[in-house]
Motif scaffolding. Structure first.
Motif, PDB file in Angstrom:
ATOM      1  N   LYS A  46     -92.834  57.945 -64.448  1.00 46.32           N
ATOM      2  CA  LYS A  46     -93.166  58.171 -65.856  1.00 46.32           C
ATOM      3  C   LYS A  46     -94.116  59.366 -65.994  1.00 46.32           C
ATOM      4  N   GLU A  47     -95.133  59.419 -65.136  1.00 44.97           N
ATOM      5  CA  GLU A  47     -96.067  60.554 -65.152  1.00 44.97           C
ATOM      6  C   GLU A  47     -95.366  61.850 -64.758  1.00 44.97           C
ATOM      7  N   LEU A  48     -94.503  61.780 -63.750  1.00 45.10           N
ATOM      8  CA  LEU A  48     -93.770  62.961 -63.299  1.00 45.10           C
ATOM      9  C   LEU A  48     -92.876  63.506 -64.416  1.00 45.10           C
ATOM     10  N   HIS A  49     -92.178  62.630 -65.108  1.00 45.78           N
ATOM     11  CA  HIS A  49     -91.320  63.059 -66.223  1.00 45.78           C
ATOM     12  C   HIS A  49     -92.155  63.708 -67.328  1.00 45.78           C
ATOM     13  N   ALA A  50     -93.340  63.189 -67.580  1.00 43.15           N
ATOM     14  CA  ALA A  50     -94.221  63.775 -68.596  1.00 43.15           C
ATOM     15  C   ALA A  50     -94.680  65.169 -68.173  1.00 43.15           C
ATOM     16  N   LEU A  51     -94.995  65.348 -66.883  1.00 47.61           N
ATOM     17  CA  LEU A  51     -95.397  66.666 -66.376  1.00 47.61           C
ATOM     18  C   LEU A  51     -94.255  67.674 -66.507  1.00 47.61           C
ATOM     19  N   ILE A  52     -93.061  67.268 -66.123  1.00 48.27           N
ATOM     20  CA  ILE A  52     -91.896  68.150 -66.221  1.00 48.27           C
ATOM     21  C   ILE A  52     -91.585  68.464 -67.680  1.00 48.27           C
ATOM     22  N   ALA A  53     -91.704  67.485 -68.556  1.00 47.32           N
ATOM     23  CA  ALA A  53     -91.473  67.720 -69.991  1.00 47.32           C
ATOM     24  C   ALA A  53     -92.477  68.735 -70.534  1.00 47.32           C
ATOM     25  N   GLY A  54     -93.715  68.674 -70.055  1.00 43.62           N
ATOM     26  CA  GLY A  54     -94.729  69.645 -70.482  1.00 43.62           C
ATOM     27  C   GLY A  54     -94.362  71.061 -70.074  1.00 43.62           C
ATOM     28  N   ILE A  55     -93.866  71.222 -68.847  1.00 37.87           N
ATOM     29  CA  ILE A  55     -93.425  72.543 -68.383  1.00 37.87           C
ATOM     30  C   ILE A  55     -92.243  73.018 -69.226  1.00 37.87           C
ATOM     31  N   LEU A  56     -91.304  72.138 -69.499  1.00 36.32           N
ATOM     32  CA  LEU A  56     -90.145  72.525 -70.318  1.00 36.32           C
ATOM     33  C   LEU A  56     -90.571  72.944 -71.725  1.00 36.32           C
ATOM     34  N   ARG A  57     -91.574  72.270 -72.293  1.00 44.00           N
ATOM     35  CA  ARG A  57     -92.091  72.681 -73.612  1.00 44.00           C
ATOM     36  C   ARG A  57     -92.708  74.076 -73.537  1.00 44.00           C
ATOM     37  N   GLN A  58     -93.431  74.365 -72.463  1.00 45.84           N
ATOM     38  CA  GLN A  58     -94.020  75.705 -72.299  1.00 45.84           C
ATOM     39  C   GLN A  58     -92.923  76.763 -72.178  1.00 45.84           C
ATOM     40  N   ILE A  59     -91.884  76.459 -71.409  1.00 41.40           N
ATOM     41  CA  ILE A  59     -90.772  77.403 -71.252  1.00 41.40           C
ATOM     42  C   ILE A  59     -90.105  77.640 -72.596  1.00 41.40           C
ATOM     43  N   THR A  60     -89.876  76.583 -73.352  1.00 44.22           N
ATOM     44  CA  THR A  60     -89.268  76.712 -74.676  1.00 44.22           C
ATOM     45  C   THR A  60     -90.155  77.524 -75.606  1.00 44.22           C
ATOM     46  N   ALA A  61     -91.462  77.310 -75.549  1.00 43.35           N
ATOM     47  CA  ALA A  61     -92.399  78.030 -76.420  1.00 43.35           C
ATOM     48  C   ALA A  61     -92.532  79.501 -76.037  1.00 43.35           C
ATOM     49  N   SER A  62     -92.094  79.864 -74.840  1.00 43.04           N
ATOM     50  CA  SER A  62     -92.225  81.253 -74.393  1.00 43.04           C
ATOM     51  C   SER A  62     -91.400  82.220 -75.224  1.00 43.04           C
ATOM     52  N   VAL A  63     -90.438  81.715 -75.988  1.00 44.03           N
ATOM     53  CA  VAL A  63     -89.646  82.623 -76.838  1.00 44.03           C
ATOM     54  C   VAL A  63     -90.527  83.339 -77.853  1.00 44.03           C
ATOM     55  N   SER A  64     -91.708  82.817 -78.100  1.00 43.95           N
ATOM     56  CA  SER A  64     -92.596  83.452 -79.081  1.00 43.95           C
ATOM     57  C   SER A  64     -93.218  84.750 -78.556  1.00 43.95           C
ATOM     58  N   PHE A  65     -93.277  84.940 -77.232  1.00 44.14           N
ATOM     59  CA  PHE A  65     -93.866  86.167 -76.704  1.00 44.14           C
ATOM     60  C   PHE A  65     -92.910  86.990 -75.834  1.00 44.14           C
ATOM     61  N   LEU A  66     -91.838  86.401 -75.353  1.00 40.35           N
ATOM     62  CA  LEU A  66     -90.902  87.166 -74.526  1.00 40.35           C
ATOM     63  C   LEU A  66     -90.040  88.072 -75.391  1.00 40.35           C
ATOM     64  N   PRO A  67     -89.746  89.289 -74.898  1.00 39.80           N
ATOM     65  CA  PRO A  67     -88.852  90.168 -75.650  1.00 39.80           C
ATOM     66  C   PRO A  67     -87.466  89.534 -75.770  1.00 39.80           C
ATOM     67  N   LEU A  68     -86.827  89.764 -76.885  1.00 42.07           N
ATOM     68  CA  LEU A  68     -85.483  89.243 -77.127  1.00 42.07           C
ATOM     69  C   LEU A  68     -84.495  89.969 -76.219  1.00 42.07           C
ATOM     70  N   LEU A  69     -83.669  89.222 -75.534  1.00 40.45           N
ATOM     71  CA  LEU A  69     -82.665  89.811 -74.648  1.00 40.45           C
ATOM     72  C   LEU A  69     -81.397  90.048 -75.457  1.00 40.45           C
ATOM     73  N   GLN A  70     -81.090  91.306 -75.694  1.00 42.70           N
ATOM     74  CA  GLN A  70     -79.961  91.677 -76.548  1.00 42.70           C
ATOM     75  C   GLN A  70     -78.636  91.727 -75.775  1.00 42.70           C
ATOM     76  N   ALA A  71     -78.677  92.251 -74.560  1.00 45.79           N
ATOM     77  CA  ALA A  71     -77.459  92.445 -73.774  1.00 45.79           C
ATOM     78  C   ALA A  71     -77.088  91.164 -73.028  1.00 45.79           C
ATOM     79  N   PRO A  72     -75.824  91.018 -72.669  1.00 44.30           N
ATOM     80  CA  PRO A  72     -75.433  89.880 -71.835  1.00 44.30           C
ATOM     81  C   PRO A  72     -76.217  89.907 -70.521  1.00 44.30           C
ATOM     82  N   CYS A  73     -76.623  88.717 -70.058  1.00 48.45           N
ATOM     83  CA  CYS A  73     -77.452  88.626 -68.854  1.00 48.45           C
ATOM     84  C   CYS A  73     -76.817  87.709 -67.821  1.00 48.45           C
TER      85      CYS A  73
END
Length: 129
Positions: A46-73
């Motif tokens: 349960k604690e491990l899943h909460a830690l991983i969920a926290g990292i996933l939320r940070q990754i999702t929130a990174s769209v606010s500062f990462l440059p938009l990728l326009q070209a296919p990647c």
């Protein structure tokens, strides 16, 4: 991971046409090598899943500062292991695919008492005109 041989996982996102590295997601991993394989059952899932969920939320929130990728990647997965680890024959050796003059943002680390994971993302900074 169970054999404590992985030191780092890196996901590299590149422009599909030019192969220019746009983002580099790095997860540094420290393993407690004194822990035996059977001891993994003692990790509180349960604690491990909460830690991983926290990292996933940070990754999702990174769209606010990462440059938009326009070209296919495309992406490459780099796995850094102990030198004595036997690797699958279809794995190859790669350079680290670093980004020159990159901006780097450290994300929140987490610790399972067996593994400590320290994530960060590097990206090519694009000045806004």
């Amino acid at each position: 991971m169970q054999h404590h041989s992985v030191q780092k996982l890196v996901v590299v996102i590149m422009d599909a046409e030019t192969k220019e590295v746009k983002e580099r997601w790095q997860f540094d991993i420290e393993c407690d090598k004194t822990v035996k394989d059977g001891d993994f059952k003692e990790v509180n899932l349960k604690e491990l899943h909460a830690l991983i969920a926290g990292i996933l939320r940070q990754i999702t929130a990174s769209v606010s500062f990462l440059p938009l990728l326009q070209a296919p990647c495309i992406f490459e997965l780099l796995v850094y292991t102990d030198k004595d680890m036997e690797t699958p024959e279809d794995w190859g050796i790669s350079d680290p695919l670093l980004i020159p003059k990159a901006e780097t943002v450290n994300l929140r680390a987490f610790n399972t008492n067996i593994h400590k994971v320290d994530p960060k993302v590097s990206y090519k900074y694009i000045e806004k005109s």
